[in-house]
Enzyme design. Structure first.
Site, PDB file in Angstrom:
ATOM      1  CG  ASN A   1       4.455  -4.292  -5.859  1.00 17.80           C
ATOM      2  OD1 ASN A   1       3.910  -3.210  -6.049  1.00 17.80           O
ATOM      3  ND2 ASN A   1       3.899  -5.430  -6.209  1.00 17.80           N
TER       4      ASN A   1
ATOM      5  CG  HIS B   1       3.096  -2.492 -11.128  1.00  9.54           C
ATOM      6  ND1 HIS B   1       3.482  -1.813  -9.995  1.00  9.54           N
ATOM      7  CD2 HIS B   1       2.489  -3.641 -10.700  1.00  9.54           C
ATOM      8  CE1 HIS B   1       3.117  -2.499  -8.928  1.00  9.54           C
ATOM      9  NE2 HIS B   1       2.517  -3.617  -9.333  1.00  9.54           N
TER      10      HIS B   1
ATOM     11  CB  CYS C   1      -0.750  -2.657  -9.295  1.00  5.44           C
ATOM     12  SG  CYS C   1      -0.399  -3.524  -7.747  1.00  5.44           S
TER      13      CYS C   1
END
Length: 327
Positions: free
Chosen positions: A284, A254, A114
């Site tokens: 996500n 994020h 990520c």
């Protein structure tokens, strides 16, 4: 040699298939509203059979390049941040560069989970400064093909998509990365992982297919560690830039989980209206969420010269970081 690098183009792309929470909640036996209440996600986009990682990445990259006015023969580097390349070998970046017509560019994948975009943007700026050539950073993932549909913790979160940023040389010190902090915590290595398929446990007939899919071992631990890492790195990046949280135009975290970035924003003293949020619609998509969010936000309200952005992420490994970027 240029002193810094400036953002000259932004792009994003998602697959055509939109998946609402109701579909996933029904498959997992969850109450209506369960997913949104715990994650902030209302929908996400998932790849269809003909979609490829390199295809999503190329479309986001093409959008960013079209907005720069830079001749594609002048692009010197393609960095592709992804956890889901087309194949384990070869890397996907050379194929993406080819599809974009970047015949004079080097290309390599970067597996930073990520936080991959944070690292890729940092490395790309170094390249632009050293070689005085433009570079493109693309972050893309097809996580729907890595989800264990029976595991609630991961099945409700992950999405597919791509975002891209083009960097060009600049002599203006207000541009580019003004402050940076990166971090790793290998003590939490097993919190988010795919058990099989690497060199430790290669693919084999006796391995259950579920072991080749993503699993989150302890969601509460991930939450706590992600909030701590993103908050700490953000504070350090701001300090390196000689700025405070009040100096940034917006915080682009994020999009892991709305509760995570809301907690980070609160820890930093950043008001809700300055936090860029795309998680409700896009979910996500790991490394792709920051550049995708930047592109979406820019389309809604163009970034202004002199804006300072705070970017932060944390993910599997654990690995994370934060950047203060001048527009």
């Amino acid at each position: 040699m240029s002193r810094t690098a400036r953002i000259t183009g932004l792009g994003h792309h998602v697959p055509a298939r939109r998946v609402g929470n109701a579909e996933i909640e029904a498959s997992l036996g969850l109450d209506e509203g369960w997913i949104e209440g715990r994650t902030g996600i209302r929908s996400r986009f998932w790849a269809e059979p003909g979609d490829t990682l390199s295809g999503l990445a190329a479309k986001a990259g093409d959008m960013a390049l079209e907005r720069t006015g830079i001749d594609r023969k002048d692009i010197g580097l393609v960095l592709l941040a992804t956890s889901t390349p087309d194949h384990l070998l070869p890397p996907s970046a050379p194929l993406v560069a080819h599809r974009l017509g970047l015949d004079n560019a080097g290309g390599v994948d970067l597996a930073g989970a990520c936080a991959g975009f944070i690292y890729a943007l940092t490395f790309a700026e170094g390249f632009v400064r050293l070689h005085n050539k433009p570079a493109i950073v693309i972050a893309a993932n097809i996580l729907s093909r890595r989800i264990n549909p029976a595991e609630r913790a991961s099945a409700v979160l992950f999405a597919d998509g791509a975002g891209a940023v083009v960097l060009a040389p600049s002599d203006d010190p207000r541009h580019g990365i003004l402050g940076c902090s990166v971090a790793a915590d290998g003590s939490a290595y097993g919190l988010i992982h795919i058990p099989a398929g690497g060199s430790n446990r290669p693919f084999a007939e006796e391995i259950d297919i579920a072991e080749t899919r993503m699993t989150i071992a302890d969601g509460r631990a991930v939450f706590a560690k992600a909030v701590g890492m993103m908050s700490r790195c953000s504070g350090e990046a701001l300090a390196a830039a000689g700025l405070s949280a009040s100096d940034v135009a917006c915080f682009v975290p994020h999009q892991a989980n709305a509760r995570i970035f809301d907690a980070v924003g609160k820890a930093l003293g950043i008001e809700d209206e300055r936090i860029v949020k795309t998680i409700a619609e896009y979910g996500n998509a790991s490394a792709a969420t920051i550049p995708l969010s930047l592109s979406v936000a820019h389309a809604a309200r163009p970034l202004q010269p002199g804006d300072r952005l705070l970017l932060a992420a944390a993910g599997a490994g654990l690995t994370g970081g934060a950047l203060v970027v001048g527009v």
